[in-house]
Structures are given as C-alpha cells and as structure tokens.
Design a protein around this motif. Structure first.
Motif, short mmCIF file in Angstrom:
data_model
loop_
_atom_site.label_atom_id
_atom_site.label_comp_id
_atom_site.label_asym_id
_atom_site.label_seq_id
_atom_site.Cartn_x
_atom_site.Cartn_y
_atom_site.Cartn_z
N ASN A 1 56.19 43.11 34.41
CA ASN A 1 55.15 43.07 36.27
C ASN A 1 54.20 41.55 36.37
O ASN A 1 53.84 41.17 36.88
CB ASN A 1 54.08 44.99 36.12
CG ASN A 1 55.11 45.78 36.50
OD1 ASN A 1 56.47 45.73 37.13
ND2 ASN A 1 54.46 46.76 35.96
N GLU A 2 54.37 41.71 35.35
CA GLU A 2 53.12 40.22 35.23
C GLU A 2 54.11 39.16 35.49
O GLU A 2 53.62 38.43 36.07
CB GLU A 2 52.60 39.85 33.40
CG GLU A 2 51.84 41.13 32.95
CD GLU A 2 51.04 41.20 31.06
OE1 GLU A 2 51.80 40.06 31.04
OE2 GLU A 2 50.71 41.84 30.98
N ILE A 3 55.28 39.15 34.89
CA ILE A 3 56.54 38.13 35.51
C ILE A 3 56.04 38.26 37.44
O ILE A 3 56.21 37.44 37.72
CB ILE A 3 57.54 38.26 34.69
CG1 ILE A 3 57.94 38.10 33.03
CG2 ILE A 3 58.50 37.11 35.16
CD1 ILE A 3 58.42 38.27 32.38
N LEU A 4 56.38 39.68 37.72
CA LEU A 4 56.92 39.92 39.09
C LEU A 4 55.64 39.13 39.81
O LEU A 4 55.54 38.15 40.68
CB LEU A 4 57.00 41.15 38.59
CG LEU A 4 57.20 41.37 40.60
CD1 LEU A 4 58.56 40.87 41.37
CD2 LEU A 4 58.06 43.11 40.91
N ASP A 5 54.61 39.74 39.21
CA ASP A 5 53.01 39.26 39.82
C ASP A 5 52.76 37.23 39.99
O ASP A 5 52.55 37.01 40.42
CB ASP A 5 51.76 40.09 38.23
CG ASP A 5 51.53 41.11 39.26
OD1 ASP A 5 52.57 41.74 40.43
OD2 ASP A 5 51.04 41.84 38.20
N GLN A 6 53.32 37.53 38.10
CA GLN A 6 53.20 35.29 38.41
C GLN A 6 53.50 35.45 39.90
O GLN A 6 53.78 33.63 40.32
CB GLN A 6 53.28 35.46 37.14
CG GLN A 6 53.29 33.89 36.62
CD GLN A 6 51.52 33.15 37.00
OE1 GLN A 6 50.98 34.28 36.73
NE2 GLN A 6 51.59 32.32 37.62
N GLN A 7 54.67 35.58 39.60
CA GLN A 7 56.65 34.99 40.50
C GLN A 7 55.74 35.19 42.15
O GLN A 7 55.75 34.11 43.47
CB GLN A 7 57.75 35.54 40.56
CG GLN A 7 58.53 35.49 39.64
CD GLN A 7 59.44 35.87 39.36
OE1 GLN A 7 59.40 36.39 39.81
NE2 GLN A 7 60.30 35.56 38.34
N ILE A 8 54.88 36.17 42.50
CA ILE A 8 54.36 36.76 43.60
C ILE A 8 53.19 35.26 43.92
O ILE A 8 53.17 35.02 45.16
CB ILE A 8 53.92 38.00 44.05
CG1 ILE A 8 55.31 38.70 43.58
CG2 ILE A 8 53.71 38.37 45.37
CD1 ILE A 8 54.99 40.68 44.04
N SER A 9 52.87 35.39 43.15
CA SER A 9 51.33 34.12 42.65
C SER A 9 52.18 33.04 43.45
O SER A 9 51.58 32.13 44.02
CB SER A 9 50.07 34.73 41.35
OG SER A 9 49.28 33.85 42.08
N ASN A 10 53.11 32.96 42.43
CA ASN A 10 53.26 30.95 42.15
C ASN A 10 54.19 30.94 44.71
O ASN A 10 53.67 29.66 44.55
CB ASN A 10 54.95 30.91 41.63
CG ASN A 10 54.39 30.81 40.50
OD1 ASN A 10 53.19 30.26 40.13
ND2 ASN A 10 55.06 31.19 39.14
N GLN A 11 55.11 32.64 44.93
CA GLN A 11 55.22 32.56 46.13
C GLN A 11 54.43 32.17 46.86
O GLN A 11 54.00 31.47 48.42
CB GLN A 11 56.04 33.47 46.67
CG GLN A 11 57.72 33.04 45.33
CD GLN A 11 58.24 34.73 45.73
OE1 GLN A 11 57.75 36.00 46.39
NE2 GLN A 11 59.51 34.76 45.31
N GLN A 12 53.49 32.56 47.14
CA GLN A 12 51.99 33.02 47.60
C GLN A 12 51.41 31.36 47.68
O GLN A 12 51.48 30.87 48.90
CB GLN A 12 50.79 33.62 47.71
CG GLN A 12 51.69 34.66 47.58
CD GLN A 12 50.30 36.25 47.16
OE1 GLN A 12 49.56 36.14 46.57
NE2 GLN A 12 50.45 37.44 47.42
#
Length: 243
Positions: free
Chosen positions: A25-36
């Motif tokens: 989840n943290e990785i996913l959140d980080q990816q989402i944050s990076n994409q945003q």
C-alpha cells in the motif's frame, strides 16, 4: 502442543501478510503520489506552453499588423513617388512647351519679306476686266516664311503692326495700278496713267493685323503692268512691332 504450533504459524503468516500489504500500500501510495506530481508537472508545462503559444500568437498578430502597416506605408510612398514622377513629367512637358512657345514668339517677331513679279525674263500682265491677285515669284527675303510665293499672299503669324510697300511699272497709254488688300478689304491703291513712255506707281501702308490676316496686291481692273530682269514691280513688308 501441535495445535499451539499451528496457531503460532498462522499468526506469523497473517503478520507477514499484513506487513506485506501495508508495504504494498505504501508503494502504491508512493506511485500514486508520484503520478499526481508528474501529472501536476505536465499540467504546469502545458499551462506554460499554452501561455507561450498565446504570447506568440499575440506577437504574430502584432508582427502581421506591423507588416500590413509597412506594406500600406510602402504603397502610400509608391503612390506619392508615382504622383511626384507624374508631376515632374508634367512640369518638364510644360517647360518644354513654354520654351517652344518662347522660341516661336522670338521667331515670329522676326518677319520681313521682299519679292518681285518675275523670276527671270520679262512679262506683261493685264489688262483684265476684273482684279486679280498678283503673284510675286522672285523672293529675295522671307524671314518668318509668312509670304507664299505660290499664292502671292502674306499671312500674319502674330498680332501686330506691319508695314507694306508695293510698286507697279508699265508703259504706253494703258494705266498701271496695284491695290493693297487686307483679307477682302481694299486698303490703298498705287495708280498712274499717261499717254506714252514708262510709268511707275507706288504706295505704302501700315496695318494692324490679327493672326491669320492675309495681305496681297491685286492688279487694278483695266491696268497693265510689266516686269523684267530689273525687277521693276515689287511687293515688300515687315513687322514693326507686336501687340
């Protein structure tokens, strides 16, 4: 004992699974944050590009307008140049016309002619029942070319006062006479009659002539005149001054 080991293993698996899920989840959140963040960067770049394009469009419109103004200015200057050229050509033509006019006026102010009746040999003329225009063939002077040796008529080239002299010669008992005419008007007559011998009659007149007026000498009705190599019968005239 075995049951306790089983539960321990189960708890361990669950703990590991939970930890893995949280990590994912943290990785996913980080990816989402990076994409945003990347999306925001893209939007920022797009906004900058849009603003730059808008500025360039304004600059292009300004340049286009300036170009149109320059073209209009050049066209106006071309029109002015053509107008100046036309005016210059008109001025040159006007000056040339004035120069030609001045030359012509200078030439027509120099008018003089003198002629006798026959060019060579001798000849009697008359008498006739009507007046005829005498044609003085031998022209010794014709400055301004106002006298016509083929018609005997002088035509005024310019308005002014002219002086004319004419002389007619004859012999015997037949009168001699010559009449000065302006257009169709009888002016003066030179006339003489005697019973024998040679006889000469002469006269003169100063006339105001308009351009195109014609002056000639006509043989007096019933008169006879004579001319030979001595040039006894003559007609002369000259311009005194213009008006």
């Amino acid at each position: 004992m075995e049951i306790m080991v089983f539960f321990s293993l189960l708890l361990l698996v669950c703990s590991v699974s939970t930890n893995q899920t949280e990590a994912d989840n943290e990785i996913l959140d980080q990816q989402i944050s990076n994409q945003q963040a990347f999306s925001q960067d893209i939007h920022a770049v797009l906004r900058e590009l849009t603003a730059s394009v808008a500025v360039q469009k304004v600059e292009i419109r300004t340049l286009k307008q300036e170009n149109q103004e320059q073209e209009a200015k050049l066209e106006s200057q071309k029109t002015e140049i053509d107008q100046l050229k036309l005016e210059s050509e008109e001025q040159v033509a006007k000056l040339e016309t004035e120069i030609d006019k001045l030359k012509q006026e200078l030439q027509v102010k120099q008018v003089a002619f003198s002629a006798s009746l026959v060019e060579q040999g001798s000849r009697e003329t008359g008498p006739f029942n009507t007046q005829i225009t005498l044609i003085f063939k031998r022209v010794v002077t014709n400055i301004g070319n106002a006298y016509n040796k083929h018609t005997g008529i002088f035509t005024a080239p310019v308005r002014g006062v002219y002086h004319f002299d004419w002389s007619v010669h004859g012999y015997g008992n037949i009168p001699v006479g010559g009449v000065l005419f302006r257009n169709g008007e009888h002016i003066f007559v030179a006339y003489e009659s005697q019973t024998s011998g040679s006889v000469t009659a002469s006269n003169g007149a100063s006339l105001l002539l308009e351009v195109g007026d014609q002056v000639s000498v006509r043989l007096w009705e019933g008169a006879r005149i004579y001319d030979n190599h001595n040039h006894l019968t003559t007609f002369s005239g000259h311009l005194i001054f213009t008006l």
